[in-house]
Design an enzyme around this catalytic site. Sequence first.
Site, short mmCIF file in Angstrom:
data_model
loop_
_atom_site.label_atom_id
_atom_site.label_comp_id
_atom_site.label_asym_id
_atom_site.label_seq_id
_atom_site.Cartn_x
_atom_site.Cartn_y
_atom_site.Cartn_z
N GLU A 77 0.83 -1.21 0.00
CA GLU A 77 0.00 0.00 0.00
C GLU A 77 0.86 1.26 0.00
OE1 GLU A 77 -3.68 -0.07 2.13
OE2 GLU A 77 -3.33 1.94 2.97
N PRO A 81 1.87 11.08 -3.44
CA PRO A 81 2.94 12.00 -3.02
C PRO A 81 2.42 13.44 -2.96
CG PRO A 81 3.16 11.51 -5.34
CD PRO A 81 1.97 10.73 -4.87
N TYR A 211 -11.87 -4.71 10.34
CA TYR A 211 -11.22 -4.19 11.55
C TYR A 211 -11.08 -5.31 12.57
CZ TYR A 211 -12.11 0.17 9.22
OH TYR A 211 -12.12 1.17 8.28
N GLU A 217 -15.48 3.37 15.82
CA GLU A 217 -16.77 4.03 16.01
C GLU A 217 -17.92 3.06 16.19
OE1 GLU A 217 -17.31 6.66 12.73
OE2 GLU A 217 -15.52 7.82 13.24
N TYR A 335 1.49 -2.20 4.76
CA TYR A 335 1.39 -0.74 4.81
C TYR A 335 2.80 -0.20 4.74
CZ TYR A 335 -3.45 -1.56 6.15
OH TYR A 335 -4.75 -1.95 6.14
N THR A 574 13.53 -10.72 -31.58
CA THR A 574 13.44 -11.56 -30.38
C THR A 574 12.23 -12.45 -30.56
OG1 THR A 574 14.27 -9.74 -29.02
CG2 THR A 574 13.24 -11.57 -27.86
N THR A 587 9.69 -8.65 -29.92
CA THR A 587 10.45 -7.44 -30.26
C THR A 587 10.77 -7.42 -31.75
OG1 THR A 587 11.57 -7.85 -28.15
CG2 THR A 587 12.31 -5.97 -29.43
#
Lengths: 663, 663
Positions: A77, A81, A211, A217, A335, A574, A587
């Site tokens: 993950e 930016p 979770y 919550e 993460y 190729t 290729t």
Amino acid sequence: MLLLFPSSRELTMVNETQHTCSASSSSKSDGGSSSGSESSKDSSRCSTPILDADRHERLREKMRRRQESGDKWFSLEFFPPRTANAAVNLISRFDRMGAGGPLFIDVTWHPAGDPGSDKETSSMIIANTAVNYCGLETILHMTCCNQTKDDITGHLQKAKRLGLKNIMALRGDPVGEEWEEEVDGFNYAADLVKHIRNEFDDYFDICVAGYPKGHPEAESYEADLRYLKEKVFAGADFIITQLFFRSETFLKFMKDCQAIGITCPIIPGIFPIQGYHSLRQLVKLSKLEVPQEIKDVIEPIKDNDAAIRNFGVEQAVSMCRELLDSGVVHGLHFYTLNREVATTEVLKRLGLWTEDPRRPLPWAVSAHPKRRVEDVRPIFWASRPKSYIYRTQEWDDFPNGRWGNSSSPAFGELKDYYLFYLKSKSPREELLKMWGEELTGEESVFEVFTCYITGEPNKNGHKVTCMPWNDDPLATETNLLKEQLEKVNRRGILTINSQPNINGKPSTDPIVGWGPSGGYVFQKAYLEFFTSSEIVTALLKVLKKYELRVNYHIVNVKGQNITNAPDLQPNAVTWGIFPGREIIQPTVVDPVSFLSWKDEAFALWIEQWAKLYEEESPSRMIIQYIHDNYYLVNLVDNDFPLENCLWQVVDDTFELLNTQTQQ
Amino acid sequence: MLLLFPSSRELTMVNETQHTCSASSSSKSDGGSSSGSESSKDSSRCSTPILDADRHERLREKMRRRQESGDKWFSLEFFPPRTANAAVNLISRFDRMGAGGPLFIDVTWHPAGDPGSDKETSSMIIANTAVNYCGLETILHMTCCNQTKDDITGHLQKAKRLGLKNIMALRGDPVGEEWEEEVDGFNYAADLVKHIRNEFDDYFDICVAGYPKGHPEAESYEADLRYLKEKVFAGADFIITQLFFRSETFLKFMKDCQAIGITCPIIPGIFPIQGYHSLRQLVKLSKLEVPQEIKDVIEPIKDNDAAIRNFGVEQAVSMCRELLDSGVVHGLHFYTLNREVATTEVLKRLGLWTEDPRRPLPWAVSAHPKRRVEDVRPIFWASRPKSYIYRTQEWDDFPNGRWGNSSSPAFGELKDYYLFYLKSKSPREELLKMWGEELTGEESVFEVFTCYITGEPNKNGHKVTCMPWNDDPLATETNLLKEQLEKVNRRGILTINSQPNINGKPSTDPIVGWGPSGGYVFQKAYLEFFTSSEIVTALLKVLKKYELRVNYHIVNVKGQNITNAPDLQPNAVTWGIFPGREIIQPTVVDPVSFLSWKDEAFALWIEQWAKLYEEESPSRMIIQYIHDNYYLVNLVDNDFPLENCLWQVVDDTFELLNTQTQQ
């Protein structure tokens, strides 16, 4: 006479009525440019060899296949930016971490950051780059809280248009402290899942969040499990969990999920602790509690980054081992916090990082559904695959897999070639150190090319690790030609691309192999270089002796073009022969696309090199002179079973020049 | 620094603006399924390698190219046969004489014989067979006298639909003695030429007749020349002349044509005298006079056919030599009278007969414009190419050159497979002698297969020169495998198709070579056979050891099918690598078409063999038993660089069976 049909797994019984391919029945049209019509187009042209089932499978099918084969996997993950420079770095990181073989990556979505925009730093564009330019299976996160249906649908349509096939459906955090339920709005992730299924049918694979400790919550752990079940039953395909600190936490959660009828894959989210502050920050946001035994280790070393990271790696490795050993975990989701070292280390220790994985083709296949059956490319962009993908992104004939010279629509405009993800990774000062603060003549340019080939430092002690045409150091394969390349670059044959000839090496060869095992790969020797018109004149005389054996294209910036290619046909350089398949020729040297490449190759002299220097400066004028007067030459030796004759061609050319000088 | 562009012929200067293929500008649409759209379709898919410019050129272009290269050519004229049996023989003659490399053949048109009908003996259908099944460039004659515009247009449309591209436009003889000019009708060949150009634009290449001595009905030689000029200026592309007996006659005629501005090719019609009566007949019809010096030789030997033919050959050879030596004659047209010997002899003596000409592909390319870019076929029909062409004639994707398994429309119905041009050339009595008047068991069938392979006579002294699956003796290439094939057929592996593996032989190899020179050809070993279910059961056990290396398909008449082919993909078993071109893979083992072939292969047991015998006879029941119970097996050894392992597979199978018997 009894009929005995072995029923072992190797044998496939095929009824006559089943022998035609059928389009995936699960994929329906959603009105627009539909997945349905794409898949029927694909299925009507199975003549393109399917090298790798992976290329055609949906993410959920890949997961199922890996689970069935017992082949453990990982995913990564990243968040978008903040700056364009950071975007360039993140994309390099995608390439490096992509080499380890993640099953997918995902890109998070932050409503405050304009995540669906066309900015080079938006979630949408970063995910687009990952899929299309880095060839990575990608999940785009999407939150629905405080957004209109039209907004959401717009984002989803755009994602689909860009070739994204997977969505992580999240609620997102409400704006402000108060949480108000909107009538007919998107109040829960389940609403978003339903919306995606309503509007886009089965086009997207949908992931939802789980979770292991319950959502902070939620009224209770049990209530949260029921919400999760609702999300899954609304149409989600799999679950990725929030991070946790003990394997028991996840294993209990998984058992509880199964107990209430959640049968889809549940992927544990792994967070290798990488630093004291990032841990505290994350814990605060996620409202998770760090177990006392971890706090006890970390607090005393909180100012020693290296020690904390070492601990984090150890802790992640041991927790991951427990998860994998449980037998119920088939993949791990990391993460990364956009960092490489800790995650890579954990993956390597777990044996999940598959450095140099078997390549399906000699070049990296794009993950865009439209391009997934693309199976031939011109050799010219070998070191600039992102530029090739960018310049051909509007082509619509990739579903046929094949690419013909005259059928190719125009290449994308060159003015865009300096797009952010095609920029050099090195800053100007670095480039000046490598390529020379001040050039004194063509010879100082020869010297730069030579240092790039040899890996030796230049006269100021700097290694030349990239060139305008090659953003990376020499490929392993090219290393085989190093000695010859050095010799010719010193004398002004400025090579930018080459490959050795190969006469039937096993497809599993670690350096030149590609494609399924049991096959054989082949190459014709190739050499591409810039050189002066004197050398070209001598070369052309020499090439007469090699007529038929050597095909050549010689062109200058004005487009004056000399070739002996028959009928402007592509030359396959190729190819591979595999068990039970058609020939694959990934290729080609193609006379038509060479003229598009020529524009790009010459422009790089100016855009990347000349512009480092002041206008009118002697250094700049030297590069400008080369740009204006040199030729771009490519040579193919068609006699692949014999020793490569291209070096002999170059030697003969120098010899002819020497003779002429002496006269 | 001076730019020097060598201007020698080897170098091709290409401007940037010229670098895309353009559809032939000369070919316009004529409203219907137009040549224009076909050629644009072709040009949008140059990815199919153009092996041989010949395949794409119009006849007039071929003539021009041969004239430019100085490569002399010949063509052959035939008339339509009277009976179906004669048609089968004529088609075999097309195949045999086609092997000598004529530039084209032409088929005459006799209004009294219903030449445009669908009868198997009509000019239209014979020309259709020549183009589509024998792969010969063909000119269809057509006469216009006493026909309506609609009739003519109908014939031309039909010709076009069948893939005919060249018309010889003739007036034809008026019905009855009186010659009445019709207003608005077709009174002269020039009217027909104009009509073709009006209605079909440039689709057809048009030929007209020239009379070196003047047309017998013309007022004068000069008047006839003016008529000829009129025909040419109406749109004819070239001229074929009436026969003549002295080279001077033709050379004077040619000079006179040029003098009045006729610049198109003029091809001399050569008539090798083959017998006294045919000569007299021809002279009477053509109203030509035989020169005295020929009469003087022939009259005394008029009852000696061989002597007359020898004289005819001598006379034709010496006249042809004079024509060719003149420097103005580039091709010779032969009036064969549907006979082979004399014309072939003349051609061989002239050095124009090119036995075993360089093959553009390992199979004979059909001359139909729709199929001319076809570049891949399943291996199964290797010995029955006409059946394959017939059963795929409705396919419309040959313009793409490629043929994919799932994209293939249904194969044509099997009920038609016994069409006249697919019939065995041998009569029933011949077949009974070869395949056995009376079969005594499966072993007597094994014996027939074995005799076919070895070329040895059967126990009644008859050689087996054909089989239901192979109308011709063994191919030269298969001879390489003779010893092994004999061994396995004796034991009940009844082979019907095979090829050895080849690892890069020069494309000029006299036995296995094909395609342009300077290339390399490859093959995977292939073996196809019928065999009993006992052998199949053992074979399947053995094949487990060869998994990955050997691909197999095993099917019985009911369609029970066992295979290890991945994803039902085709397996390329013949391919070639050439200078400056893409890879060419003309032969595949395709799982889907194999099931169509299976129906045909099993049906041939019954249609060609079982039906030779009385119903309920033991012989017929033996064949019926094999048909009902045997399997059709094909094996491919994917490891083409190693020694062919298929014989080992068969040996292992027999060994396993032996072990089982002993237990």
